[in-house]
Scaffold this motif. Structure first.
Motif, mmCIF file in Angstrom:
data_model
loop_
_atom_site.group_PDB
_atom_site.id
_atom_site.type_symbol
_atom_site.label_atom_id
_atom_site.label_comp_id
_atom_site.label_asym_id
_atom_site.label_seq_id
_atom_site.Cartn_x
_atom_site.Cartn_y
_atom_site.Cartn_z
ATOM 1 N N ILE A 1 54.329 35.627 70.408
ATOM 2 C CA ILE A 1 52.891 35.320 69.991
ATOM 3 C C ILE A 1 52.152 36.789 69.797
ATOM 4 O O ILE A 1 51.441 36.727 68.913
ATOM 5 C CB ILE A 1 52.311 34.466 71.082
ATOM 6 C CG1 ILE A 1 52.923 33.336 70.757
ATOM 7 C CG2 ILE A 1 51.038 34.254 70.650
ATOM 8 C CD1 ILE A 1 52.513 31.875 71.975
ATOM 9 N N ILE A 2 52.221 37.428 71.014
ATOM 10 C CA ILE A 2 51.807 38.907 70.945
ATOM 11 C C ILE A 2 52.042 39.673 69.481
ATOM 12 O O ILE A 2 51.341 40.291 68.973
ATOM 13 C CB ILE A 2 51.847 39.683 72.208
ATOM 14 C CG1 ILE A 2 51.252 38.941 73.140
ATOM 15 C CG2 ILE A 2 51.369 40.987 72.007
ATOM 16 C CD1 ILE A 2 51.554 39.488 74.604
ATOM 17 N N GLY A 3 53.576 39.713 69.323
ATOM 18 C CA GLY A 3 53.881 40.410 68.114
ATOM 19 C C GLY A 3 53.356 39.883 66.811
ATOM 20 O O GLY A 3 52.974 40.312 65.889
ATOM 21 N N PHE A 4 53.301 38.397 66.863
ATOM 22 C CA PHE A 4 52.732 37.591 65.530
ATOM 23 C C PHE A 4 51.214 38.235 65.350
ATOM 24 O O PHE A 4 50.728 38.641 64.273
ATOM 25 C CB PHE A 4 52.843 36.317 65.482
ATOM 26 C CG PHE A 4 52.208 35.616 64.318
ATOM 27 C CD1 PHE A 4 53.029 35.438 63.474
ATOM 28 C CD2 PHE A 4 51.035 35.090 64.693
ATOM 29 C CE1 PHE A 4 52.410 34.780 62.162
ATOM 30 C CE2 PHE A 4 50.261 34.476 63.434
ATOM 31 C CZ PHE A 4 51.010 34.442 62.333
ATOM 32 N N VAL A 5 50.486 38.052 66.407
ATOM 33 C CA VAL A 5 49.133 38.605 66.374
ATOM 34 C C VAL A 5 48.975 39.985 66.002
ATOM 35 O O VAL A 5 47.930 40.433 64.962
ATOM 36 C CB VAL A 5 48.185 38.037 67.422
ATOM 37 C CG1 VAL A 5 46.784 38.599 67.783
ATOM 38 C CG2 VAL A 5 48.537 36.531 67.959
ATOM 39 N N LEU A 6 49.606 40.839 66.367
ATOM 40 C CA LEU A 6 49.784 42.270 66.433
ATOM 41 C C LEU A 6 50.072 42.538 64.837
ATOM 42 O O LEU A 6 49.100 43.330 64.179
ATOM 43 C CB LEU A 6 50.524 43.041 67.215
ATOM 44 C CG LEU A 6 50.568 44.560 67.005
ATOM 45 C CD1 LEU A 6 49.131 45.110 67.477
ATOM 46 C CD2 LEU A 6 51.769 45.225 67.960
ATOM 47 N N GLY A 7 51.110 41.859 64.251
ATOM 48 C CA GLY A 7 51.422 42.033 62.829
ATOM 49 C C GLY A 7 50.257 41.605 61.898
ATOM 50 O O GLY A 7 50.008 42.084 60.840
ATOM 51 N N PHE A 8 49.874 40.431 62.258
ATOM 52 C CA PHE A 8 48.741 39.812 61.676
ATOM 53 C C PHE A 8 47.504 40.787 61.393
ATOM 54 O O PHE A 8 47.058 40.965 60.314
ATOM 55 C CB PHE A 8 48.260 38.356 62.363
ATOM 56 C CG PHE A 8 47.519 37.571 61.342
ATOM 57 C CD1 PHE A 8 47.785 36.684 60.596
ATOM 58 C CD2 PHE A 8 46.052 38.046 61.503
ATOM 59 C CE1 PHE A 8 47.103 35.919 59.637
ATOM 60 C CE2 PHE A 8 45.236 37.010 60.865
ATOM 61 C CZ PHE A 8 45.626 36.120 59.765
ATOM 62 N N PHE A 9 47.035 41.308 62.596
ATOM 63 C CA PHE A 9 45.947 42.022 62.566
ATOM 64 C C PHE A 9 46.388 43.261 61.897
ATOM 65 O O PHE A 9 45.142 44.091 61.232
ATOM 66 C CB PHE A 9 45.354 42.000 63.881
ATOM 67 C CG PHE A 9 44.488 40.896 64.082
ATOM 68 C CD1 PHE A 9 43.136 40.536 63.633
ATOM 69 C CD2 PHE A 9 44.836 39.921 65.159
ATOM 70 C CE1 PHE A 9 42.481 39.554 63.940
ATOM 71 C CE2 PHE A 9 44.036 38.743 65.163
ATOM 72 C CZ PHE A 9 42.849 38.626 65.041
ATOM 73 N N ILE A 10 47.319 43.942 62.172
ATOM 74 C CA ILE A 10 47.484 45.133 61.350
ATOM 75 C C ILE A 10 47.643 45.061 59.943
ATOM 76 O O ILE A 10 46.818 45.929 59.113
ATOM 77 C CB ILE A 10 49.150 45.848 61.869
ATOM 78 C CG1 ILE A 10 48.655 46.159 63.489
ATOM 79 C CG2 ILE A 10 49.518 46.990 61.031
ATOM 80 C CD1 ILE A 10 50.154 46.642 63.906
#
Length: 459
Positions: A186-195
């Protein structure tokens, strides 16, 4: 760059940019989540914590007497002893003794030091030892060893006060902290989404391509005199420009676009016998030549006697719109190769002077006295003169008429023109006090909210 961001900052543009790239943003989030899932499985953990509470006495004789209550002064003295006791519990001597006691493989004094933490309860004689480990049973084993060894080791080093364990360790059943593979994904998805979101956010603000009419109106103090709908070049016809040049039987929306341009030109200008319009743009492929042709045609449709001069010697287009077998043209006359200006009739609508086929790049001819004399002479014979000039960002020939009474028309094209380049063109013209009568917004999408005929259906 900062000025570009400020000029480009608009809620609608940000929304449109994110909406356009939303799929890519989600894909970036998914890719980051997959990578996080693969890598994160190594970093997933659960930590269990148990604790041991000690009560400190300033007088060692009171340790075994449960009925004794310490005074405020005694608690203050006991508090000073706590610091010394904690230092002993943190020492390598004590932790080595604990490691020897528990006999757990891999649990050295250094590891035990990382596992143990302390807290002094303010204004009390109590301090707590916390033991954290990924294995709850091992955490309990270490805590019990501390409870067992502290009463014998601490007094041998600190010759003052005393203490007792009043709350022993218990087996922890719930983790005190944890992060699982799902959380990492989930953290990876949120990080990739916001980057990705930030990337497209700044990419959009740094993209100076004109995409809406309001961008032109916000940046320039020049009126938009017309919005010309996008027309595709038909490569299957004999003349591929058949759809984009104005004709008597052109579609209503196409004719109406140039009716509006013509009306705005007539209402914006001063009363002159023969106005001269210089059509230019920042770069090629923005539609200045076809707009010059269509403006001339539009004036001819209301009975005006019009002359179109193709003065773009670097990238002439008039022969593509209206083929002419005679290769002689403007440069032939200005250079003295022919004695009479080679004026020809175009499609029985208006007159034109074509660019010369044999005199490419003879742009210095547009600075000669003969060029200005030609225009003055033609002003006596025509009602309107339209001049197709070179693109102005890289070439300066279009500036040759800034000192005359000519009106300049700047063409921009949706999805092609960079407004920073058009700004340079406008600045050059304004520095020379050129009369910029308006901007033509070319190639507007028929589905655009800025296009007044977007809901109109051709009959």
């Amino acid at each position: 760059m900062f000025n570009t961001i400020l000029e480009n900052f608009h809620i609608e543009k940000i929304y449109a940019t994110i909406k356009k790239n939303l799929v890519y943003i989600f894909v970036a989030g998914i890719l980051f989540a997959l990578v996080a899932g693969v890598i994160g499985s190594r970093f997933a953990y659960r930590t269990y914590t148990t604790d041991v509470s000690f009560y400190v006495y300033s007088n060692p004789d009171n340790v075994t007497d449960s009925g004794v209550n310490q005074s405020t002064g005694e608690i203050s003295q006991a508090n000073k002893l706590i610091t010394s006791y904690i230092q002993v519990l943190k020492s390598s001597v004590f932790l080595t003794a604990v490691a020897d006691e528990i006999q757990l493989q891999g649990y050295s004094a250094e590891k035990l030091q990382r596992m143990i933490s302390f807290r002094n309860i303010t204004d009390t004689a109590i301090f707590i030892v916390y033991v954290s480990d990924s294995n709850p049973n091992n955490a309990l084993t270490v805590a019990n060893a501390i409870s067992d060894l502290a009463p014998s080791i601490i007094p041998s080093i600190v010759k003052a006060g005393g203490f007792r364990v009043f709350d022993g360790a218990e087996l922890p059943t719930d983790p005190s902290s944890s992060i699982g593979t799902t959380q990492i994904i989930i953290i990876g998805f949120v990080l990739g989404f916001f980057i990705a979101l930030l990337f497209f956010f700044f990419k959009g603000l740094l993209d100076t391509t004109i995409r809406r009419v309001y961008e032109v109106e916000d940046i320039f103090r020049i009126p938009v005199i017309g919005k010309v709908p996008e027309k595709d070049v038909d490569k299957n016809t004999e003349n591929k420009y058949e759809n984009i040049v104005l004709k008597d039987d052109s579609s209503f929306s196409h004719k109406e676009a140039y009716n509006n341009i013509r009306s705005n030109l007539m209402w914006s200008r001063e009363e002159k016998k023969c106005p001269v319009y210089v059509v230019t743009s920042a770069d090629n492929s923005e539609g200045k030549s076809v707009n010059a042709y269509n403006i001339a045609k539009s004036f001819s449709m209301i009975g005006k006697k019009v002359l179109l001069i193709d003065a773009d010697m670097r990238n002439s287009k008039l022969r593509e719109f209206a083929p002419n077998k005679d290769k002689k043209g403007l440069a032939d006359y200005l250079s003295g190769s022919v004695s009479k200006a080679p004026v020809v009739k175009v499609n029985n609508a208006f007159d034109a002077i074509y660019a010369s086929e044999g005199f490419k790049d003879r742009t210095e001819l547009l600075s000669t006295k003969k060029w200005y004399e030609l225009i003055d002479k033609m002003k006596e014979e025509y009602d309107e003169i339209v001049i197709d000039m070179t693109s102005l960002r890289l070439f300066s020939e279009a500036l040759s008429l800034t000192k005359s009474d000519a009106y300049y028309i700047v063409v921009v094209r949706e999805g092609v023109t960079k407004f920073v380049r058009t700004k340079l063109v406008v600045q050059r013209l304004e520095e020379l006090n050129a009369d910029i009568i308006g901007i033509i917004y070319n190639g507007i999408s028929p589905k655009s909210k800025d296009y007044v005929f977007r809901n109109y259906k051709e009959k």
